[in-house]
Write a protein that holds these residues in place. Structure first.
Motif, mmCIF file in Angstrom:
data_model
loop_
_atom_site.group_PDB
_atom_site.id
_atom_site.type_symbol
_atom_site.label_atom_id
_atom_site.label_comp_id
_atom_site.label_asym_id
_atom_site.label_seq_id
_atom_site.Cartn_x
_atom_site.Cartn_y
_atom_site.Cartn_z
ATOM 1 N N PHE A 214 -4.899 70.125 57.125
ATOM 2 C CA PHE A 214 -4.487 68.720 57.108
ATOM 3 C C PHE A 214 -3.425 68.453 58.173
ATOM 4 O O PHE A 214 -3.516 67.471 58.930
ATOM 5 C CB PHE A 214 -3.952 68.348 55.731
ATOM 6 N N LEU A 215 -2.410 69.315 58.263
ATOM 7 C CA LEU A 215 -1.330 69.106 59.228
ATOM 8 C C LEU A 215 -1.828 69.256 60.660
ATOM 9 O O LEU A 215 -1.497 68.432 61.532
ATOM 10 C CB LEU A 215 -0.197 70.097 58.960
ATOM 11 N N ILE A 216 -2.636 70.250 60.922
ATOM 12 C CA ILE A 216 -3.119 70.488 62.288
ATOM 13 C C ILE A 216 -4.059 69.371 62.741
ATOM 14 O O ILE A 216 -4.097 69.020 63.930
ATOM 15 C CB ILE A 216 -3.773 71.879 62.379
ATOM 16 N N ASN A 217 -4.787 68.777 61.820
ATOM 17 C CA ASN A 217 -5.619 67.618 62.180
ATOM 18 C C ASN A 217 -4.783 66.456 62.709
ATOM 19 O O ASN A 217 -5.249 65.648 63.511
ATOM 20 C CB ASN A 217 -6.436 67.150 60.973
ATOM 21 N N ARG A 218 -3.537 66.360 62.270
ATOM 22 C CA ARG A 218 -2.647 65.283 62.737
ATOM 23 C C ARG A 218 -2.182 65.523 64.175
ATOM 24 O O ARG A 218 -1.711 64.604 64.835
ATOM 25 C CB ARG A 218 -1.418 65.164 61.824
ATOM 26 N N LEU A 219 -2.310 66.745 64.654
ATOM 27 C CA LEU A 219 -1.853 67.100 65.997
ATOM 28 C C LEU A 219 -2.607 66.345 67.089
ATOM 29 O O LEU A 219 -2.079 66.113 68.177
ATOM 30 C CB LEU A 219 -2.024 68.617 66.193
ATOM 31 N N HIS A 220 -3.829 65.938 66.783
ATOM 32 C CA HIS A 220 -4.660 65.257 67.775
ATOM 33 C C HIS A 220 -3.994 63.984 68.296
ATOM 34 O O HIS A 220 -4.092 63.663 69.486
ATOM 35 C CB HIS A 220 -6.024 64.927 67.152
ATOM 36 N N PHE A 280 -6.782 73.980 66.100
ATOM 37 C CA PHE A 280 -5.424 74.034 66.646
ATOM 38 C C PHE A 280 -5.452 74.264 68.156
ATOM 39 O O PHE A 280 -4.777 73.568 68.926
ATOM 40 C CB PHE A 280 -4.627 75.145 65.961
ATOM 41 N N PHE A 281 -6.249 75.225 68.609
ATOM 42 C CA PHE A 281 -6.267 75.555 70.034
ATOM 43 C C PHE A 281 -6.982 74.499 70.879
ATOM 44 O O PHE A 281 -6.838 74.482 72.095
ATOM 45 C CB PHE A 281 -6.863 76.941 70.258
ATOM 46 N N ASP A 282 -7.723 73.614 70.234
ATOM 47 C CA ASP A 282 -8.298 72.477 70.968
ATOM 48 C C ASP A 282 -7.200 71.593 71.557
ATOM 49 O O ASP A 282 -7.364 71.011 72.628
ATOM 50 C CB ASP A 282 -9.164 71.618 70.034
ATOM 51 N N THR A 322 -12.768 78.363 72.361
ATOM 52 C CA THR A 322 -11.645 77.430 72.421
ATOM 53 C C THR A 322 -10.456 78.057 73.134
ATOM 54 O O THR A 322 -9.774 77.397 73.925
ATOM 55 C CB THR A 322 -11.233 77.004 70.995
ATOM 56 N N LEU A 323 -10.204 79.337 72.867
ATOM 57 C CA LEU A 323 -9.104 80.041 73.533
ATOM 58 C C LEU A 323 -9.341 80.123 75.042
ATOM 59 O O LEU A 323 -8.431 79.885 75.836
ATOM 60 C CB LEU A 323 -8.966 81.453 72.954
ATOM 61 N N ALA A 324 -10.570 80.467 75.428
ATOM 62 C CA ALA A 324 -10.868 80.649 76.848
ATOM 63 C C ALA A 324 -10.694 79.359 77.642
ATOM 64 O O ALA A 324 -10.270 79.386 78.799
ATOM 65 C CB ALA A 324 -12.298 81.178 77.020
ATOM 66 N N ARG A 325 -10.977 78.224 77.011
ATOM 67 C CA ARG A 325 -10.869 76.969 77.750
ATOM 68 C C ARG A 325 -9.507 76.298 77.571
ATOM 69 O O ARG A 325 -9.237 75.254 78.173
ATOM 70 C CB ARG A 325 -11.998 76.025 77.360
#
Length: 431
Positions: A214-220, A280-282, A322-325
């Motif tokens: 839930f919290l990481i979704n707010r990061l967008h 998260f890494f997105d 996701t990490l690689a990009r």
């Protein structure tokens, strides 16, 4: 007409459901308990064949005709929503039903009340609505999010209390990154929930993972949350610990579940954790030493999935992609990670064209795009040159260059129009 009954689980559920309207309240609760057990055994195909708009409209009609109490219907629907989210099965049945529209109306009506507000009813309505829907009016979220967070802040350690907390947080994890929520509605409470768990270990693993999701979704929409997530709440450190603990609970030698066989709850949580990390890494813009440790732990998990557990293996590849990009990931970290090696191994030695293979092609294209572009920094460019040499030596050693070009033709024909990416073309222009 499409037949609803296709499997033993679906048949059993439908038979129990058809008997509900002919039972008294005690009998209905017994049957709901039996239906819950059947739901836990269902796979995606069974779930989608049963949880149709027709079924939800039938429940709504039973409530209206007083053949089933609202309380019992909410009990059944909460379990449906729980399975819906935990197993990531998502049926559109509720979203298109009359019941969804009625629940939405009831939430707004209950929120308007002051002295006579039924808090328990509001909580149950919010949980059912969010866990069974896949789109939410912003005004409704402004009611449901604080309501469910209040439930999740319950610090009692009884099994019943912790189950309620788990269900509330699991529902909140459905509010994905495309929904903006004012931080005043959630940040203080979700931070307190996570910090209390870190100190007292009071949440189930599913509840804890759901709080992070839930919290990481707010990061967008709120990139300044990254400092809180990484440096104050120590998400990466916690993710490493959770991943290693979950890996210890898994039976890695067990053959992958056949269709219809019950998957363990730990496996569902593991898949969700890897998905949360990819999310998260997105959006992540930071990088520190803990991130390298996370890659190392992810690699350990990946190696354990070599023969079995294909679902976790695929989620590992999505995380590697996701990490690689991620531009914050240093080329040095990528080179040491082992991502290049396992990607090439999957492409050239497995050779099955499927979702994992597609992901590997994308990772390869991303890596090629990295080594193609100089940074202007002598040290970094020297590292890129070493990475390029290792990559080309590996291709030559395996004799796979022509094979890869054949895959590229396939990629151009079938995949580019879907993914809108042409990173592999960068490699072939550069070769």
């Amino acid at each position: 007409m499409h037949r609803m009954v296709e499997t033993d689980n679906a048949k059993m559920f439908n038979e129990l459901f058809s008997e509900l309207e002919h039972c008294n309240e005690d009998e209905q609760r017994t049957k709901i308990g039996e239906m819950t057990e059947v739901m836990e055994e269902m796979n995606k195909k069974e779930f989608q064949s049963v949880f149709t708009t027709r079924m939800f409209d039938k429940i709504y009609k039973m409530i209206e005709e007083k053949k089933m109490s609202l309380k019992d219907s909410l009990l059944l629907l909460k379990h449906m929503g729980y399975c819906n989210v935990l197993k990531n099965m998502w049926s559109s049945g509720f979203n298109d039903s009359e019941m969804r529209r009625r629940f939405e109306q009831m939430i707004f009506e209950e929120e308007k009340k002051k002295e006579e507000k039924n808090k328990g009813l509001l909580i149950n309505l919010c949980e059912c609505y969010i866990s069974l829907s896949y789109n939410f009016p912003p005004r409704l979220l402004s009611i449901c999010v604080p309501c469910l967070l209040k439930v999740a802040m319950n610090k009692e350690e009884s099994e019943k209390a912790q189950k309620e907390v788990e269900m509330a947080l699991l529902a909140l994890s459905c509010v994905d990154q495309f929904y903006f929520i004012e931080r005043e509605l959630y940040l203080k409470k979700i931070t307190e929930i996570i910090e209390h768990k870190q100190k007292h270990r009071n949440l189930t693993k599913l509840a804890y993972q759901s709080a992070w999701e839930f919290l990481i979704n707010r990061l967008h929409y709120e990139m300044n949350l990254e400092e809180v997530i990484v440096n104050e709440l120590h998400f990466i450190r916690e993710a490493i610990r959770e991943m290693e603990e979950l890996a210890g609970y898994m039976d890695w030698k067990r053959k992958e579940e056949e269709e219809g066989e019950k998957e363990t709850k730990n496996k569902h949580v593991f898949v969700r954790l890897l998905r949360t990390l990819s999310g998260f890494f997105d959006d992540c813009k930071l990088w520190n030493e803990e991130f390298d440790q996370l890659i190392e732990s992810s690699m350990k998990v990946f190696r354990l999935t070599k023969d079995n557990h294909r679902k976790i293996r695929f989620k590992c590849f999505l995380l590697f992609k996701t990490l690689a990009r991620n531009k914050a990931m240093q080329n040095d970290s990528l080179q040491k990670s082992g991502i290049v090696e396992i990607t090439l191994e999957e492409i050239f030695h497995v050779g099955t064209i499927d979702s994992i293979f597609d992901c590997c092609l994308f990772i390869f294209g991303i890596i090629c795009n990295r080594i193609k572009n100089k940074t202007g920094n002598e040290n970094e460019d020297a590292k890129l040159k070493i990475m390029k040499r290792k990559l080309f030596d590996k291709l030559e050693e395996e004799g796979c260059e022509e094979t890869l070009k054949g895959y590229y033709v396939l990629y151009k024909v079938f995949y580019r129009h879907i993914f809108g990416s042409d990173e592999l073309a960068d490699y072939f222009a550069y070769l």
